[in-house]
Design a protein around this motif. Structure first.
Motif, PDB file in Angstrom:
ATOM      1  N   UNK A   1      54.970  41.261  31.655  1.00 34.21           N
ATOM      2  CA  UNK A   1      55.325  41.671  33.049  1.00 34.21           C
ATOM      3  C   UNK A   1      56.579  42.435  32.831  1.00 34.21           C
ATOM      4  N   UNK A   2      56.910  42.994  33.925  1.00 29.19           N
ATOM      5  CA  UNK A   2      56.374  42.632  35.292  1.00 29.19           C
ATOM      6  C   UNK A   2      55.224  43.524  35.719  1.00 29.19           C
TER       7      UNK A   2
ATOM      8  N   UNK B   1      31.491  37.936  37.892  1.00 23.07           N
ATOM      9  CA  UNK B   1      31.855  36.609  38.241  1.00 23.07           C
ATOM     10  C   UNK B   1      32.862  36.675  39.129  1.00 23.07           C
ATOM     11  N   UNK B   2      33.974  35.686  39.197  1.00 26.67           N
ATOM     12  CA  UNK B   2      35.061  35.659  39.937  1.00 26.67           C
ATOM     13  C   UNK B   2      36.190  36.567  39.600  1.00 26.67           C
ATOM     14  N   UNK B   3      37.107  37.297  40.401  1.00 21.16           N
ATOM     15  CA  UNK B   3      38.494  37.956  39.866  1.00 21.16           C
ATOM     16  C   UNK B   3      39.509  37.074  40.560  1.00 21.16           C
ATOM     17  N   UNK B   4      40.543  37.070  39.552  1.00 18.31           N
ATOM     18  CA  UNK B   4      41.676  36.289  39.765  1.00 18.31           C
ATOM     19  C   UNK B   4      42.893  37.502  39.599  1.00 18.31           C
ATOM     20  N   UNK B   5      43.700  37.435  40.560  1.00 17.97           N
ATOM     21  CA  UNK B   5      45.112  38.114  40.362  1.00 17.97           C
ATOM     22  C   UNK B   5      46.222  37.254  39.841  1.00 17.97           C
ATOM     23  N   UNK B   6      47.063  37.855  39.025  1.00 17.16           N
ATOM     24  CA  UNK B   6      48.168  37.293  38.520  1.00 17.16           C
ATOM     25  C   UNK B   6      49.289  38.033  38.479  1.00 17.16           C
ATOM     26  N   UNK B   7      50.373  37.759  39.067  1.00 15.15           N
ATOM     27  CA  UNK B   7      51.518  38.616  39.205  1.00 15.15           C
ATOM     28  C   UNK B   7      52.562  38.073  38.172  1.00 15.15           C
ATOM     29  N   UNK B   8      52.863  38.770  37.347  1.00 10.92           N
ATOM     30  CA  UNK B   8      53.781  38.489  36.303  1.00 10.92           C
ATOM     31  C   UNK B   8      55.022  38.803  36.481  1.00 10.92           C
ATOM     32  N   UNK B   9      56.056  38.208  36.365  1.00 13.79           N
ATOM     33  CA  UNK B   9      57.489  38.549  36.455  1.00 13.79           C
ATOM     34  C   UNK B   9      57.783  39.019  35.073  1.00 13.79           C
ATOM     35  N   UNK B  10      59.354  39.867  35.365  1.00 14.56           N
ATOM     36  CA  UNK B  10      59.670  40.582  33.966  1.00 14.56           C
ATOM     37  C   UNK B  10      59.841  39.611  32.688  1.00 14.56           C
ATOM     38  N   UNK B  11      59.175  39.914  31.547  1.00 10.77           N
ATOM     39  CA  UNK B  11      59.278  39.129  30.457  1.00 10.77           C
ATOM     40  C   UNK B  11      58.256  38.183  30.314  1.00 10.77           C
ATOM     41  N   UNK B  12      57.457  37.729  31.536  1.00  9.76           N
ATOM     42  CA  UNK B  12      56.589  36.633  31.388  1.00  9.76           C
ATOM     43  C   UNK B  12      55.107  37.358  30.917  1.00  9.76           C
ATOM     44  N   UNK B  13      54.452  36.424  30.085  1.00 12.94           N
ATOM     45  CA  UNK B  13      53.473  36.842  29.253  1.00 12.94           C
ATOM     46  C   UNK B  13      52.196  35.974  29.760  1.00 12.94           C
ATOM     47  N   UNK B  14      50.788  36.802  29.584  1.00 15.48           N
ATOM     48  CA  UNK B  14      49.575  36.290  30.043  1.00 15.48           C
ATOM     49  C   UNK B  14      48.642  36.583  28.644  1.00 15.48           C
ATOM     50  N   UNK B  15      48.157  35.781  27.937  1.00  7.26           N
ATOM     51  CA  UNK B  15      46.786  36.093  27.019  1.00  7.26           C
ATOM     52  C   UNK B  15      45.572  35.936  27.623  1.00  7.26           C
TER      53      UNK B  15
END
Length: 238
Positions: A207-208, A153-167
């Motif tokens: 992150x980070x 499919x499509x690829x998505x890039x996420x840049x996480x800051x220190x302590x930021x979370x992504x599930x």
């Protein structure tokens, strides 16, 4: 130091990356991904850096025992093409710009500039090992050159800051920086667990660092195709 290579990506959903090599330059790729190569390109299949031990590590994790290197032994620039193994995208990753190291799902690596180290990595968390699915076994790309990864499919890039979370659904996780903390989290809730349709566990990325996700992992696509094939036929008899 990795070779400095030029490239061009063709296609939209069924992509191919064409690598242009100067004399003496090379590119490493997973076995079976090469589509074509011009005069002057010589193919060498081996176990890569680390020798026999690295080959066995790849084999026990479901990867090919060998890595193929394509070297330009001619006197002029030549090209070699590598195709994605499933519908989706190919993206370049400049290892020098992201700290020299990147972790990706075991089927995500396509090819990389000669001089890049390609090793097997395992998640450090016990929970990730038991419940992480595709995320348990990873590939570590290390170096200062270009690497190419593929996903569905499509690829998505996420840049996480220190302590930021992504599930992230464990099957949708493609790659991430080693600075990102990886753990497995239970979805929670009786109805979510039974009827949510998203699996019982999610990958919790903290992150980070960079996280790359895919919209349609091949395993999900295969499950949907299989469910359509196994549907009972509808009779037209009155």
């Amino acid at each position: 130091m990795a070779d400095v290579i030029d490239y061009k990506i063709y296609g939209n959903d069924l992509q191919l990356v064409e690598i242009e090599l100067d004399p003496g330059e090379g590119v490493q790729a997973e076995v079976g991904t090469m589509t074509y190569m011009e005069d002057g390109i010589q193919m060498q299949t081996g176990m890569g850096k680390g020798g026999l031990f690295s080959g066995f590590k790849r084999m026990i994790t479901g990867e090919s025992f060998f890595i193929t290197t394509f070297l330009n032994n001619g006197k002029q620039r030549s090209r070699v093409g590598f195709a994605a193994t499933s519908p989706g995208q190919i993206i370049p990753v400049d290892l020098a710009q992201i700290g020299g190291e990147f972790l990706c799902q075991k089927d995500a690596f396509l090819c990389a500039a000669n001089g890049t180290e390609i090793n097997v990595a395992f998640t450090k968390k016990l929970g990730a090992g038991f419940f992480g699915g595709e995320g348990f076994i990873l590939q570590r790309l290390k170096g200062d050159g270009l690497a190419f990864i593929q996903a569905g499919g499509a690829m998505i890039q996420k840049t996480l800051q220190p302590g930021e979370t992504l599930r992230v659904d464990t099957g949708c996780l493609v790659a991430f920086s080693p600075s990102v903390r990886y753990d497995i989290q239970f979805v929670g809730g009786f109805r979510n667990a039974l009827f949510g349709g998203e699996g019982l566990f999610l990958a919790k990325m903290t992150g980070p660092g960079i996280v790359i996700v895919q919209s349609l992992p091949f395993s999900r696509l295969a499950d949907r195709i299989n469910s359509m094939i196994t549907l009972p036929a509808v009779s037209n008899d009155g």
